[in-house]
Scaffold this motif. Structure first.
Motif, mmCIF file in Angstrom:
data_model
loop_
_atom_site.group_PDB
_atom_site.id
_atom_site.type_symbol
_atom_site.label_atom_id
_atom_site.label_comp_id
_atom_site.label_asym_id
_atom_site.label_seq_id
_atom_site.Cartn_x
_atom_site.Cartn_y
_atom_site.Cartn_z
ATOM 1 N N ILE A 280 34.431 48.073 29.001
ATOM 2 C CA ILE A 280 32.787 47.918 29.617
ATOM 3 C C ILE A 280 33.080 46.619 30.583
ATOM 4 O O ILE A 280 32.761 46.519 31.463
ATOM 5 N N ALA A 281 33.692 45.683 29.929
ATOM 6 C CA ALA A 281 34.007 44.275 30.470
ATOM 7 C C ALA A 281 34.987 44.416 31.638
ATOM 8 O O ALA A 281 34.727 43.861 32.911
ATOM 9 N N LEU A 282 35.816 45.369 31.671
ATOM 10 C CA LEU A 282 36.975 45.661 33.119
ATOM 11 C C LEU A 282 36.250 46.164 33.728
ATOM 12 O O LEU A 282 36.294 45.863 35.061
ATOM 13 N N CYS A 283 35.345 47.368 33.528
ATOM 14 C CA CYS A 283 34.533 47.739 34.618
ATOM 15 C C CYS A 283 33.533 46.960 35.399
ATOM 16 O O CYS A 283 33.611 47.004 36.618
ATOM 17 N N VAL A 284 32.848 45.910 34.503
ATOM 18 C CA VAL A 284 32.065 45.039 35.250
ATOM 19 C C VAL A 284 32.826 44.142 36.158
ATOM 20 O O VAL A 284 32.541 43.683 37.211
ATOM 21 N N GLU A 285 33.921 43.653 35.653
ATOM 22 C CA GLU A 285 34.838 42.815 36.358
ATOM 23 C C GLU A 285 35.295 43.449 37.714
ATOM 24 O O GLU A 285 35.317 42.886 38.832
ATOM 25 N N LEU A 286 35.632 44.898 37.629
ATOM 26 C CA LEU A 286 35.955 45.510 38.987
ATOM 27 C C LEU A 286 34.941 45.621 39.726
ATOM 28 O O LEU A 286 35.020 45.601 40.978
ATOM 29 N N ILE A 287 33.646 45.990 39.261
ATOM 30 C CA ILE A 287 32.677 46.030 40.189
ATOM 31 C C ILE A 287 32.256 44.716 40.899
ATOM 32 O O ILE A 287 31.800 44.569 42.210
ATOM 33 N N ARG A 288 32.063 43.733 40.057
ATOM 34 C CA ARG A 288 31.896 42.195 40.556
ATOM 35 C C ARG A 288 32.634 41.739 41.728
ATOM 36 O O ARG A 288 32.318 41.255 42.730
ATOM 37 N N LYS A 289 33.833 41.888 41.330
ATOM 38 C CA LYS A 289 35.116 41.347 42.120
ATOM 39 C C LYS A 289 35.512 42.449 43.207
ATOM 40 O O LYS A 289 35.981 41.941 44.204
ATOM 41 N N GLY A 290 35.623 43.468 42.867
ATOM 42 C CA GLY A 290 35.913 44.598 43.835
ATOM 43 C C GLY A 290 37.397 44.523 44.288
ATOM 44 O O GLY A 290 37.806 44.946 45.236
ATOM 45 N N LYS A 291 38.215 43.883 43.275
ATOM 46 C CA LYS A 291 39.586 43.893 43.397
ATOM 47 C C LYS A 291 40.328 44.544 42.435
ATOM 48 O O LYS A 291 40.379 43.916 41.322
ATOM 49 N N VAL A 292 40.719 45.835 42.585
ATOM 50 C CA VAL A 292 41.535 46.525 41.514
ATOM 51 C C VAL A 292 42.724 45.862 41.142
ATOM 52 O O VAL A 292 43.074 45.702 40.056
ATOM 53 N N LYS A 293 43.465 45.368 42.155
ATOM 54 C CA LYS A 293 44.902 44.998 41.849
ATOM 55 C C LYS A 293 44.645 43.704 40.735
ATOM 56 O O LYS A 293 45.472 43.317 39.922
ATOM 57 N N GLU A 294 43.666 42.718 41.124
ATOM 58 C CA GLU A 294 43.586 41.461 40.378
ATOM 59 C C GLU A 294 43.009 41.862 39.263
ATOM 60 O O GLU A 294 43.662 41.186 38.188
ATOM 61 N N THR A 295 42.263 42.589 39.232
ATOM 62 C CA THR A 295 41.373 43.041 37.800
ATOM 63 C C THR A 295 42.296 43.743 36.845
ATOM 64 O O THR A 295 42.399 43.153 35.705
ATOM 65 N N THR A 296 43.271 44.590 37.377
ATOM 66 C CA THR A 296 44.390 45.305 36.234
ATOM 67 C C THR A 296 45.182 44.411 35.953
ATOM 68 O O THR A 296 45.727 44.251 34.787
ATOM 69 N N LYS A 297 45.660 43.301 36.683
ATOM 70 C CA LYS A 297 46.692 42.427 36.605
ATOM 71 C C LYS A 297 46.111 41.421 35.310
ATOM 72 O O LYS A 297 46.777 40.957 34.542
ATOM 73 N N ASP A 298 44.701 41.116 35.446
ATOM 74 C CA ASP A 298 44.154 40.176 34.330
ATOM 75 C C ASP A 298 44.198 41.106 33.055
ATOM 76 O O ASP A 298 44.099 40.325 31.900
ATOM 77 N N LEU A 299 44.281 42.284 32.994
ATOM 78 C CA LEU A 299 44.388 42.956 31.710
ATOM 79 C C LEU A 299 45.623 42.392 30.853
ATOM 80 O O LEU A 299 45.470 42.681 29.595
ATOM 81 N N GLY A 300 46.583 41.981 31.675
ATOM 82 C CA GLY A 300 47.767 41.630 31.285
ATOM 83 C C GLY A 300 47.478 40.367 29.872
ATOM 84 O O GLY A 300 48.236 39.968 29.036
#
Length: 452
Positions: A280-300
């Protein structure tokens, strides 16, 4: 006689070294291996024929492998996932938002002593979101300390209250609760709700009252010059994410209780719930920032947090389990049972012994959790042999392990608060000692009354 002397000697040396701030994981690991090899020298069997390496001198090392495999199962993975989730919440700023939202109304309160119990209870509530005592202290010093000073609260009173904020909140997300429930054979939510909470919640309110009167008394008795605050040691977040991010850190807790109360037919554990909340948090982060690469990198950050959980807690549990296996192979546990089985009120006796050992080593070393992680492995076996309720022995020891940290001058949380407020750690401990002592006595008395 030698079977008593060897384990006792190794145990005393291990306790002394831990008290002297040697790495607890390394000491417990070495102590456990030493006990196992002493058992090998004595001609005792370490592993049965199916699990044995075929070479008795290698069996202690095979025992290490078996313990790692066992502990990296459900309990180890649960702790690692919770650490990972907490790390991710910190990275995206959700923890900061939660603290900011909950502490914002306090700015309107101008009575310093009214704030003392309020801050103590609120800080413990926030430990559900930020379980690390030192991390929570830094966060509260950055957000709350200026508010407390503005209200007229003294430096030492503010520091003492903040230093005792992460203690014994009943939460299914705590690593110590996860371990205790597993070892005692009690479902996690049941352990927290029916055993932990009836002791910890009244204790927290007693400590809040003790804080009020003790800080008021000490302020009159001890006049200390205000030396200001060391801002270089603070982590002050300027740009917070939206307010709704404050809900993310408590989502797992909400899911646990909602599913446990209203949807009991759904069989889902803490790990699955945490991954849902992470998604849920990842999806919200992706929608708010709109940056797929940055959001998936943050998952690290989540996986790095899992690694921290392995290094800080799971490895300590493995080392403690190895020590316990060594004690078992030496026959120490059987000797303990035989030596105390004829003592009147043996349950109370065991409670006092284990809790006292935890308090003493915890005070000297700054952490009682290493002792708790070691003893919790053997308590069920000892109590089962003596017909004693395991909870009455384990629970006060667990709560004391968390409480004593705030009364130790070498504990990380005390050193951090003292450094930020430019105070002497012993001055902070003078302010925390009475509330902590009352807390320990309360947990002892309530545990004995409710569960003995």
């Amino acid at each position: 006689m030698i079977d008593i002397i060897i384990p006792l000697t190794i145990f005393i040396i291990a306790g002394y070294l831990i008290a002297k701030n040697y790495d607890a994981k390394a000491i417990l690991f070495i102590a456990g291996l030493s006990l196992l090899y002493c058992a090998v020298f004595a001609g005792k069997i370490i592993l049965d024929e199916k699990e044995s390496t075929g070479v008795i001198w290698l069996d202690p090392l095979k025992m290490v492998t078996l313990i790692f495999i066992k502990q990296l199962g459900n309990i180890g993975l649960t702790i690692m996932v919770l650490f990972g989730f907490s790390s991710y919440m910190t990275h995206i700023g959700a923890n900061d938002v939660t603290v900011h939202l909950l502490t914002k109304p306090l700015k309107k309160i101008k009575s310093p002593y009214f704030l003392v119990p309020v801050i103590f209870l609120l800080g413990n509530l926030l430990s559900l979101v930020v379980p690390s005592a030192s991390s929570l202290a830094v966060l509260l010093m950055a957000t709350l300390y200026p508010v407390l000073k503005f209200s007229g609260m003294s430096t030492l009173t503010a520091g003492a209250v903040i230093a005792t904020t992460a203690t014994i909140m009943p939460t299914p997300l705590g690593a110590d609760n996860v371990l205790a429930a597993e070892k005692l054979g009690i479902p996690l939510v049941e352990y927290v709700t029916y055993y932990h909470a009836p002791v910890s919640i009244p204790t927290l309110f007693l400590m809040a009252i003790a804080h009020y009167f003790w800080q008021k008394f000490m302020d009159k008795k001890q006049v200390v010059e205000d030396t200001g605050i060391d801002k270089d040691k603070l982590h002050i977040v300027q740009d917070l994410p939206p307010s709704y991010y404050g809900l993310f850190p408590v989502l797992p807790l909400l899911f646990v209780f909602v599913l446990g109360i209203f949807f009991k037919e759904i069989k889902i554990g803490i790990i699955e719930i945490t991954f849902i909340c992470l998604g849920i948090a990842l999806c919200v982060e992706l929608i708010r920032k709109g940056k797929v690469k940055e959001t998936t990198k943050d998952l690290g950050i989540f996986f790095n947090g899992m690694g921290a959980g392995l290094a800080q807690v799971v490895s300590l549990i493995v080392a403690a389990s190895l020590l316990v296996e060594g004690l078992k192979k030496q026959g120490t546990i059987d000797m303990i049972i035989n030596s105390v089985e004829n003592i009147e009120n043996v349950g109370i006796f065991l409670t006092l012994i284990f809790t006292s050992a935890t308090a003493i080593i915890g005070f000297i070393s700054g952490s009682g959790l290493a002792v708790f992680y070691s003893f919790i492995n053997i308590i069920p076996e000892i109590t089962a042999g003596l017909n004693v309720n395991s909870v009455s022995v384990a629970l006060p020891m667990q709560l004391t392990a968390n409480l004593i940290r705030s009364a130790s001058p070498v504990a990380a949380v005390i050193i951090i608060v003292a450094a930020i407020t430019k105070s002497n750690p012993f001055d902070i401990v003078k302010r925390t000692s009475i509330p902590v002592i009352i807390g320990i006595l309360s947990t002892l008395i309530l545990s004995i009354l409710l569960f003995s």
